[in-house]
Design a protein around this motif. Structure first.
Motif, PDB file in Angstrom:
ATOM      1  N   ASN A  87       0.939  -1.079   0.176  1.00  0.00           N
ATOM      2  CA  ASN A  87       0.072  -0.136  -0.046  1.00  0.00           C
ATOM      3  C   ASN A  87       0.882   1.273  -0.038  1.00  0.00           C
ATOM      4  O   ASN A  87       1.962   1.327   0.726  1.00  0.00           O
ATOM      5  N   THR A  88       0.439   2.233  -0.679  1.00  0.00           N
ATOM      6  CA  THR A  88       1.155   3.495  -0.700  1.00  0.00           C
ATOM      7  C   THR A  88       0.447   4.607  -0.278  1.00  0.00           C
ATOM      8  O   THR A  88       1.192   5.674   0.460  1.00  0.00           O
ATOM      9  N   MET A  96     -15.208   7.481   6.154  1.00  0.00           N
ATOM     10  CA  MET A  96     -14.542   6.185   5.689  1.00  0.00           C
ATOM     11  C   MET A  96     -13.215   6.254   5.440  1.00  0.00           C
ATOM     12  O   MET A  96     -12.566   7.562   5.265  1.00  0.00           O
ATOM     13  N   ILE A  97     -12.497   5.275   5.673  1.00  0.00           N
ATOM     14  CA  ILE A  97     -11.034   5.207   5.284  1.00  0.00           C
ATOM     15  C   ILE A  97     -10.724   4.514   3.971  1.00  0.00           C
ATOM     16  O   ILE A  97     -11.177   3.558   3.901  1.00  0.00           O
ATOM     17  N   TYR A  98      -9.971   5.013   3.041  1.00  0.00           N
ATOM     18  CA  TYR A  98      -9.437   4.464   1.935  1.00  0.00           C
ATOM     19  C   TYR A  98      -8.086   4.271   1.773  1.00  0.00           C
ATOM     20  O   TYR A  98      -7.575   4.939   2.261  1.00  0.00           O
ATOM     21  N   THR A  99      -7.789   3.139   1.060  1.00  0.00           N
ATOM     22  CA  THR A  99      -6.461   2.853   0.790  1.00  0.00           C
ATOM     23  C   THR A  99      -6.216   2.865  -0.428  1.00  0.00           C
ATOM     24  O   THR A  99      -6.680   2.207  -1.313  1.00  0.00           O
ATOM     25  N   LYS A 100      -4.876   3.151  -0.928  1.00  0.00           N
ATOM     26  CA  LYS A 100      -4.383   2.850  -2.201  1.00  0.00           C
ATOM     27  C   LYS A 100      -3.302   1.724  -2.313  1.00  0.00           C
ATOM     28  O   LYS A 100      -2.296   1.912  -1.674  1.00  0.00           O
ATOM     29  N   GLY A 101      -3.664   0.689  -3.113  1.00  0.00           N
ATOM     30  CA  GLY A 101      -2.691  -0.587  -3.348  1.00  0.00           C
ATOM     31  C   GLY A 101      -1.864  -0.419  -4.502  1.00  0.00           C
ATOM     32  O   GLY A 101      -2.393   0.225  -5.656  1.00  0.00           O
ATOM     33  N   LEU A 102      -0.654  -0.688  -4.303  1.00  0.00           N
ATOM     34  CA  LEU A 102       0.105  -0.598  -5.655  1.00  0.00           C
ATOM     35  C   LEU A 102       0.273  -2.112  -6.274  1.00  0.00           C
ATOM     36  O   LEU A 102       0.664  -3.034  -5.617  1.00  0.00           O
ATOM     37  N   ALA A 168     -11.876  -5.800   0.910  1.00  0.00           N
ATOM     38  CA  ALA A 168     -10.767  -6.331  -0.124  1.00  0.00           C
ATOM     39  C   ALA A 168      -9.580  -6.221   0.791  1.00  0.00           C
ATOM     40  O   ALA A 168      -9.186  -5.174   1.621  1.00  0.00           O
ATOM     41  N   GLU A 169      -8.758  -7.373   1.089  1.00  0.00           N
ATOM     42  CA  GLU A 169      -7.609  -7.425   1.803  1.00  0.00           C
ATOM     43  C   GLU A 169      -6.523  -8.087   0.991  1.00  0.00           C
ATOM     44  O   GLU A 169      -6.249  -9.407   1.163  1.00  0.00           O
ATOM     45  N   PRO A 170      -5.998  -7.200  -0.161  1.00  0.00           N
ATOM     46  CA  PRO A 170      -4.801  -8.086  -1.016  1.00  0.00           C
ATOM     47  C   PRO A 170      -3.658  -8.674  -0.010  1.00  0.00           C
ATOM     48  O   PRO A 170      -3.394  -7.951   0.978  1.00  0.00           O
ATOM     49  N   GLU A 171      -3.022  -9.790  -0.516  1.00  0.00           N
ATOM     50  CA  GLU A 171      -1.985 -10.329   0.137  1.00  0.00           C
ATOM     51  C   GLU A 171      -0.742 -10.015  -0.802  1.00  0.00           C
ATOM     52  O   GLU A 171      -0.790 -10.159  -2.089  1.00  0.00           O
ATOM     53  N   LYS A 172       0.422  -9.612  -0.365  1.00  0.00           N
ATOM     54  CA  LYS A 172       1.488  -9.304  -0.963  1.00  0.00           C
ATOM     55  C   LYS A 172       2.128 -10.511  -1.748  1.00  0.00           C
ATOM     56  O   LYS A 172       2.027 -11.692  -1.580  1.00  0.00           O
TER      57      LYS A 172
END
Length: 219
Positions: A87-88, A96-102, A168-172
């Motif tokens: 995440n960046t 709400m809280i948002y996250t940017k995934g790379l 959504a919970e992406p795994e590295k």
């Protein structure tokens, strides 16, 4: 007299040592801000805060009309296959809280995209308290008791918000098909985890049947 002076000096020295130990203990128990690590092409990846740093946590429940990837793909502006690198950024907006995934782009299945990496916004994440407070009114800050937390501690304390069950919970280092739409914040993943489809052996996970398959937009 000399003996009495030595006793006083010894007691004073013990007091100083005790005070230092207490101060060091307090410093060591104060959580520090999570570290960042350099990512590819100048990107910076953020670390997740520890459980001790999270002082407020909430989950939002969401229901959707469909979890069918074929249906969601029709509405997608862009569909890419990308490997999650980290995440960046996380930010708070409209309660709400948002996250940017790379993601490292491995293939483009719909639309046009020529960059090697793409940032995709998804719901959920954690932000420092001082940033979260920027979107609150004075009354809200007082009601939540955030005004009682010293200002110099607010950057080390975190507020977390997630989407229960469907978040959504992406795994590295895992590859996903990303069903994306264009927003003012850039590309965003459609309806949480249903728009972030794990890949395995060239096939994609179908949330409707709980199995891996080849969707029509992959051909």
């Amino acid at each position: 007299m000399k003996k009495r002076i030595r006793v006083y000096v010894k007691s004073f020295a013990c007091l100083i040592i005790t005070s230092l130990l207490v101060a060091l203990s307090a410093c060591s128990s104060t959580p520090s801000a999570p570290e960042t690590t350099p990512g590819p092409d100048g990107y910076t990846l953020i670390a997740e805060p520890s459980k001790e740093q999270i002082i407020g946590s909430a989950e939002r429940y969401a229901s959707y009309g469909t979890n069918n990837a074929e249906t969601l793909a029709k509405d997608a502006t862009l569909i890419v296959v990308g490997k999650f690198l980290g995440n960046t950024e996380s930010y708070a907006e409209t309660n709400m809280i948002y996250t940017k995934g790379l993601f490292e782009v491995e293939d483009v299945l719909k639309g046009s995209y020529e960059e090697k990496y793409i940032e995709a916004v998804y719901n959920g994440g954690a932000v420092p308290l001082n940033q979260y407070m920027e979107g609150l009114t004075e009354d809200q800050i007082k009601n939540y008791g955030y005004d009682q937390i010293p200002e110099n501690e607010r950057a080390r304390q975190y507020i977390e918000k997630r989407v229960a069950d469907t978040g959504a919970e992406p795994e590295k280092d895992t590859a996903y098909i990303l069903l994306l739409i264009q927003t003012a914040k850039g590309y965003a993943i459609q309806i949480d985890k249903f728009g972030m489809i794990p890949m395995q052996d060239g096939k994609a996970y179908d949330y409707a049947t709980n199995s891996y398959k080849t969707f029509s937009f992959m051909e």
